[in-house]
Design an enzyme around this catalytic site. Structure first.
Site, PDB file in Angstrom:
ATOM      1  N   TYR A 153       8.403  14.611  50.720  1.00  0.00           N
ATOM      2  CA  TYR A 153       9.172  15.249  49.625  1.00  0.00           C
ATOM      3  C   TYR A 153      10.034  14.197  48.916  1.00  0.00           C
ATOM      4  O   TYR A 153      10.072  14.137  47.688  1.00  0.00           O
ATOM      5  CB  TYR A 153      10.027  16.349  50.244  1.00  0.00           C
ATOM      6  CG  TYR A 153      11.064  17.008  49.354  1.00  0.00           C
ATOM      7  CD1 TYR A 153      10.735  18.099  48.542  1.00  0.00           C
ATOM      8  CD2 TYR A 153      12.393  16.581  49.366  1.00  0.00           C
ATOM      9  CE1 TYR A 153      11.701  18.726  47.767  1.00  0.00           C
ATOM     10  CE2 TYR A 153      13.367  17.196  48.598  1.00  0.00           C
ATOM     11  CZ  TYR A 153      13.012  18.271  47.791  1.00  0.00           C
ATOM     12  OH  TYR A 153      13.979  18.888  47.031  1.00  0.00           O
TER      13      TYR A 153
HETATM   14  N1  LIG Z   1      18.454  23.790  47.283  1.00  0.00           N
HETATM   15  C1  LIG Z   1      18.686  22.516  47.494  1.00  0.00           C
HETATM   16  O1  LIG Z   1      19.485  22.144  48.371  1.00  0.00           O
HETATM   17  C2  LIG Z   1      18.010  21.464  46.656  1.00  0.00           C
HETATM   18  C3  LIG Z   1      18.466  20.139  46.763  1.00  0.00           C
HETATM   19  C4  LIG Z   1      17.836  19.160  46.001  1.00  0.00           C
HETATM   20  C5  LIG Z   1      16.792  19.493  45.158  1.00  0.00           C
HETATM   21  N2  LIG Z   1      16.377  20.786  45.082  1.00  0.00           N
HETATM   22  C6  LIG Z   1      15.271  21.070  44.172  1.00  0.00           C
HETATM   23  O2  LIG Z   1      15.659  22.095  43.283  1.00  0.00           O
HETATM   24  C7  LIG Z   1      14.512  22.832  42.868  1.00  0.00           C
HETATM   25  C8  LIG Z   1      14.760  24.319  43.069  1.00  0.00           C
HETATM   26  O3  LIG Z   1      14.925  24.560  44.468  1.00  0.00           O
HETATM   27  P1  LIG Z   1      15.646  25.873  45.047  1.00  0.00           P
HETATM   28  O4  LIG Z   1      16.510  25.394  46.147  1.00  0.00           O
HETATM   29  O5  LIG Z   1      16.200  26.678  43.943  1.00  0.00           O
HETATM   30  O6  LIG Z   1      14.376  26.589  45.699  1.00  0.00           O
HETATM   31  P2  LIG Z   1      13.966  28.141  45.796  1.00  0.00           P
HETATM   32  O7  LIG Z   1      12.930  28.204  46.855  1.00  0.00           O
HETATM   33  O8  LIG Z   1      15.151  29.011  45.902  1.00  0.00           O
HETATM   34  O9  LIG Z   1      13.286  28.401  44.381  1.00  0.00           O
HETATM   35  C9  LIG Z   1      12.116  27.700  44.011  1.00  0.00           C
HETATM   36  C10 LIG Z   1      11.296  28.551  43.070  1.00  0.00           C
HETATM   37  O10 LIG Z   1      10.127  27.789  42.746  1.00  0.00           O
HETATM   38  C11 LIG Z   1       8.990  28.607  42.916  1.00  0.00           C
HETATM   39  N3  LIG Z   1       7.854  27.772  43.315  1.00  0.00           N
HETATM   40  C12 LIG Z   1       7.740  27.006  44.433  1.00  0.00           C
HETATM   41  N4  LIG Z   1       6.551  26.410  44.465  1.00  0.00           N
HETATM   42  C13 LIG Z   1       5.899  26.783  43.338  1.00  0.00           C
HETATM   43  C14 LIG Z   1       4.620  26.507  42.804  1.00  0.00           C
HETATM   44  N5  LIG Z   1       3.748  25.726  43.449  1.00  0.00           N
HETATM   45  N6  LIG Z   1       4.277  27.046  41.616  1.00  0.00           N
HETATM   46  C15 LIG Z   1       5.141  27.856  40.950  1.00  0.00           C
HETATM   47  N7  LIG Z   1       6.354  28.184  41.425  1.00  0.00           N
HETATM   48  C16 LIG Z   1       6.725  27.650  42.599  1.00  0.00           C
HETATM   49  C17 LIG Z   1       9.348  29.598  44.021  1.00  0.00           C
HETATM   50  O11 LIG Z   1       8.540  30.773  43.965  1.00  0.00           O
HETATM   51  C18 LIG Z   1      10.811  29.865  43.701  1.00  0.00           C
HETATM   52  O12 LIG Z   1      10.974  30.924  42.778  1.00  0.00           O
HETATM   53  C19 LIG Z   1      13.333  22.273  43.655  1.00  0.00           C
HETATM   54  O13 LIG Z   1      12.649  21.322  42.892  1.00  0.00           O
HETATM   55  C20 LIG Z   1      14.001  21.590  44.829  1.00  0.00           C
HETATM   56  O14 LIG Z   1      13.213  20.554  45.352  1.00  0.00           O
HETATM   57  C21 LIG Z   1      16.949  21.772  45.801  1.00  0.00           C
END
Ligand SMILES: NC(=O)c1ccc[n+]([C@@H]2O[C@H](COP(=O)([O-])OP(=O)(O)OC[C@H]3O[C@@H](n4cnc5c(N)ncnc54)[C@H](O)[C@@H]3O)[C@@H](O)[C@H]2O)c1
Length: 253
Positions: A153
């Protein structure tokens, strides 16, 4: 913020967590939102909550080029095109690298690297044609400083940071500006799923909170504010940057 009212934004993963926060903030700023997410039921709920006049939804897996193409076509039929692209959808599961296998790497790379690349390739030509656009890619501090249990990742997120800078160098003169936002640990269903994977996950969450100078996790609102700013005219001279929204967990010079 200046210059957002009346714009159209495409947000991937807009059904949950940070993406949902971004959609809600854009709606407040008068931006019409198009959302692509693999969660079709969640998409229905999002439309009910936010309003069909403010958000349109298409279900697609971002790692499937043909499915994204069809989704973008259906969402943009009859309107003026996409001004703002937010590549937010992502996924991971914390596992030490030596315990992972090629099938797992493929899933992580398909979603976190191929997914955003697909979206750029399908959406950005329209921006070039119309003479401008803003792209905000949601990477992660894992891609800047590493994150134990998230090797592949982290490689994808680091890749997105480099991809954003390179594409920005190619396209800025055509009016298309790209920047990357790196959230730190943020309170979303994705992070909650890490804790669900056992005692080690719970320990990880607690140690993360202790390590953050502000002593709390990030929220969708924290990240949405930065995304809205970068999409706005207030950020027109901010080009190809990588910005952490991490409560000070990471401080970059
Ligand atoms: N939450 C954290 O701590 C954090 C930290 C750093 C980066 N991020 C990044 O932020 C972004 C959002 O993460 P989040 O924490 O809100 O996650 P989350 O799981 O709450 O939401 C992610 C959304 O993306 C959708 N999704 C996932 N894979 C998919 C695919 N292949 N095709 C279409 N939709 C897809 C899911 O259905 C979901 O609605 C991501 O890129 C994640 O890597 C999150």
């Amino acid at each position: 913020m200046r210059g957002l009212t009346g714009k159209t934004a495409l947000i991937t993963g807009g059904v949950s967590g940070l993406g949902k926060g971004i959609v809600e903030r854009f709606v407040v700023e008068g931006v019409h939102c198009l959302v692509i997410d693999r969660d079709a039921e969640g998409g229905g709920r999002l439309i009910e909550t936010v309003g069909a006049d403010k958000v349109a939804f298409a279900a697609a897996d971002i790692s499937d080029y043909g499915a994204v193409q069809a989704a973008v076509k259906s969402l943009t039929a009859g309107n003026k095109g996409i001004d703002i692209l937010v590549n937010n959808a992502g996924w991971d599961k914390p596992v030490n690298f030596l315990d992972t296998d090629p099938e797992f790497w493929k899933k992580v790379i398909d979603i976190n690297l191929y997914g955003p690349i697909n979206l750029h390739h399908i959406v950005v030509p329209g921006m070039v044609e119309r003479g401008g656009g803003k792209v905000i890619n949601i990477a992660s501090d894992a891609g800047r400083v590493g994150s134990s249990g998230e090797s592949v990742y982290s490689a994808c997120k680091g890749g997105i940071i480099a991809f954003t800078k390179t594409l920005c160098r190619e396209l800025a003169r055509k009016g298309v500006v790209l920047n990357t936002v790196c959230p730190g640990p943020s309170d979303t269903p994705l992070l909650a799923s890490f804790a669900d994977t056992g005692e080690a996950g719970v320990r990880l969450m607690e140690s993360l909170k202790r390590a953050i100078p502000l002593k709390r996790l990030g929220t969708p609102e924290d990240v949405a504010g930065m995304v809205a700013f970068l999409a706005s005219a207030d950020a027109d001279f901010i080009v190809g940057q990588t910005i952490s929204v991490s409560g000070g967990l990471t401080m970059h010079g």
